[in-house]
Motif scaffolding. Sequence first.
Motif, PDB file in Angstrom:
ATOM      1  N   LYS A  74       0.841  -1.188   0.000  1.00 36.73           N
ATOM      2  CA  LYS A  74       0.000   0.000   0.000  1.00 36.73           C
ATOM      3  C   LYS A  74       0.883   1.247   0.000  1.00 36.73           C
ATOM      4  O   LYS A  74       0.658   2.189  -0.771  1.00 36.73           O
ATOM      5  CB  LYS A  74      -0.917   0.015   1.224  1.00 36.73           C
ATOM      6  N   TYR A  95       1.568   4.084  -2.918  1.00 34.49           N
ATOM      7  CA  TYR A  95       1.274   5.473  -2.580  1.00 34.49           C
ATOM      8  C   TYR A  95       2.412   6.399  -2.961  1.00 34.49           C
ATOM      9  O   TYR A  95       2.206   7.553  -3.319  1.00 34.49           O
ATOM     10  CB  TYR A  95       0.990   5.557  -1.075  1.00 34.49           C
ATOM     11  N   ASN A 144      -3.382   2.698  -5.732  1.00 35.06           N
ATOM     12  CA  ASN A 144      -3.998   1.712  -4.849  1.00 35.06           C
ATOM     13  C   ASN A 144      -5.464   1.508  -5.207  1.00 35.06           C
ATOM     14  O   ASN A 144      -6.129   2.402  -5.740  1.00 35.06           O
ATOM     15  CB  ASN A 144      -3.911   2.171  -3.387  1.00 35.06           C
ATOM     16  N   SER A 165      -9.012  -1.176  -3.742  1.00 31.28           N
ATOM     17  CA  SER A 165      -9.426  -2.161  -2.742  1.00 31.28           C
ATOM     18  C   SER A 165     -10.823  -2.646  -3.049  1.00 31.28           C
ATOM     19  O   SER A 165     -11.561  -2.033  -3.827  1.00 31.28           O
ATOM     20  CB  SER A 165      -9.384  -1.543  -1.338  1.00 31.28           C
ATOM     21  N   PRO A 221      -6.782   2.444  -0.676  1.00 32.76           N
ATOM     22  CA  PRO A 221      -6.151   1.187  -0.281  1.00 32.76           C
ATOM     23  C   PRO A 221      -7.038   0.402   0.666  1.00 32.76           C
ATOM     24  O   PRO A 221      -7.896   0.964   1.354  1.00 32.76           O
ATOM     25  CB  PRO A 221      -4.863   1.640   0.405  1.00 32.76           C
TER      26      PRO A 221
END
Length: 787
Positions: A453, A457, A464, A466, A485
């Motif tokens: 993550k 970044y 990222n 999710s 993330p």
Amino acid sequence: MNDKALHTLEYDKIIQRLIGLTSTSLGREEAEKLSPSRELPIVERRLAATDEAVRSVMFKGTPPFGGITDIRSSLYRAKLQGILQPPELMEVAQFIMGSRRLTRFIASAGEETELPLLSDLCEPLTDFKALEDEIRRCIDEQGEVLDSASPELASVRRDIRINAGRAREKLESLVRSNSVQKMLQDALITMRNDRYVIPVKQEYRAHFGGIVHDQSGSGATLFIEPEAVVQMNNKLRELKIKEQNEVERILRNLTEQTGERADLLTGDAEILGLIDFIFAKAALAHALSATLPEMNDDGRLLLRKARHPLIDIKQAVPIDMELGEQYTSIIVTGPNTGGKTVSLKTIGLLSLMAMSGLFIPAEDGSRLCVFDGIYADIGDEQSIEQNLSTFSSHMTNLISMLGQVTNRSLVLLDELGAGTDPAEGSALAIAILEHLQKLGCRLIATTHYSELKAYAYNRSGIINASMEFDVATLRPTYRLLIGVPGRSNAFAIAEKLGLPKSIIDHARGEVSEDELKVDSMIASLEEDRLRAQAERQTAERLRRDVEKLQKEIEDERFKLEEQKAKLLESAREDARQAIAKAKREAEEIISDLRRLAMEEGASVKEHKLIEARRKLEDAVPSPVAKPNKASAAKSAKIVAGDEVKVHSLGGQKGHVVELTGNSEAIVQLGIMKMKVSLADLEPMRKAVSNKAPAAHTTIVKRSRDENIRSELDLRGMMLDEAIMEVDQFLDEAFLSNLGQVYIIHGKGTGALRTGIQDFLRRHKHVKSYRLGQFGEGGAGVSVAELH
């Protein structure tokens, strides 16, 4: 294309579904050969063909593929001068008919929408209708050679029937004889070796001459050809051989005609298979509610509400994804069973489908790229036989990929670095990501490692993402969130499940402060994202409402402008006609004045000038009278037969033929009838007369009924009842101007058909009649042509 990726992404299941939607074995063969293309022009041409098929079905429905079969093996044998059998020749005739019907379908659809690719495919198709007609003239629907195939065959078969009848009559006389019946096992006539025989008991063998052809299993019965019919059977055998030779000659002739056209018909078969395959792609698009994607070859992807095509549409959760513009790699984090793997497979499989010319299950405006290769390492492929662990299997796949990946490739990695020590696994995953980043490929990877993550970044070109998780219900939502993330939800889940708070607090104390800050930052980002998403949805709804209102206003304005233009044009036309009329009359008056002046010199009389002035004034067009309330009141009393004035026609007189509702009537004006508003009519005063009222004239109007039948089903009726139905049906058809009707009487014993055709032969409305052809019902239907 990488075969392992095709298998991993379940591309073969899409192909199997496509195969199931083909209508012919020719189309199935094309579908089985389908594979993704690496060339953008080829992909765009494939998608354009699918789009044309989708639009054809939208305008004209399902295309007709009846009769189109794979006749290439028969054509090959015909070309080699092998004799085709009647069923094979009938397949050729049906193929020609099917090709013609499909060509007409595409031509008809082409009148509704542009179909350049499908039209080009149909262009070289040939219509061998003469060959089809010749085959149907010689062979019936059951694959039997008809008597009408040749005069010789008709003559031979007639002789066979005559001789067979004589042989049977001779044997029947023997069977009926009292002296012979006791010698027979059964009083019947049967066939052995294509010769008529009778079953004789074994003990009476000596009483019969002739030839023994067979015996029963027990030996108690002998099948004997009596000497009295031996010559007749010999004659029948000779005739059968002549029939066989004539049939073979006919089949050889038809085969030669087919062989002469074998190459062209083979080409037609391949084209029709390709067309069937294209329409199967359209059927798959309809089944998946799929749309046409935009294609490029510069690595840009944009999916809107994309669904996995192998998951039920009611259960699939759509995903939105963008790649290739601001970033070339996506790192997806989130819990197990959250949908990461499905999202990877969706992106990969939809890319393969688009590269194969298939529509994708996503909203309009989705964009995909033509890659030179798609590589996927998805799932746990550990092997006991090869002594491979989960980590080893992943590494083996990655090593084989790295030697093939280019900057035009798409790489999909599931659980990158999994199956080994977390510290080493995350470090290795970061190294692999950096290597792929340098290659410039498009990359989507899923992982559980929190280190990735922070890596994503801090790096440009990587973002990222999710899978959303609902802490309130402890369930994943399966939605892919780009830019956010994955957050660790272990503490929240444990607390929801009832783990003591003291244990949870102790666990939080074991987590480093930096990790808690990261988790808090992710939670804040998630909260901001949800708030922004709600505001965006509200703004989107308002935008749609404004666009809808704007469209309604624009439509209304357009209608007003259109109405205004029509009124102005009508007024201009009326003015042009009035001016033209006035001009003609003025010229006539001026001409008269000149003639008077020439005839009488300067001494034109005053009364003649006054008359000329009056004519000029009359030449000015008078305004059209507008209906008023008084005339509307009078119109309420108007009935059929009344004489009326039509105000809008300058007081033109006529009479009312009939009323067509509460506000309109049909008025006879000389030789013309027109529909006029009742408010535009004024009844004329009727003269009082002592004479008897004139008889009313009845006006009969006959218009064709839109629901008039063109066929009559008589099956199950007696002949008398059927003839009454046919008589009434023919009268209705004649009055409705039908040129041809179909009378369904079935085959049965033929009595109903014979009676109906006798009646048709004498009927005054029937010009000619015939039995139905192939596709019309055959001998079960009579087709009548009317005068």
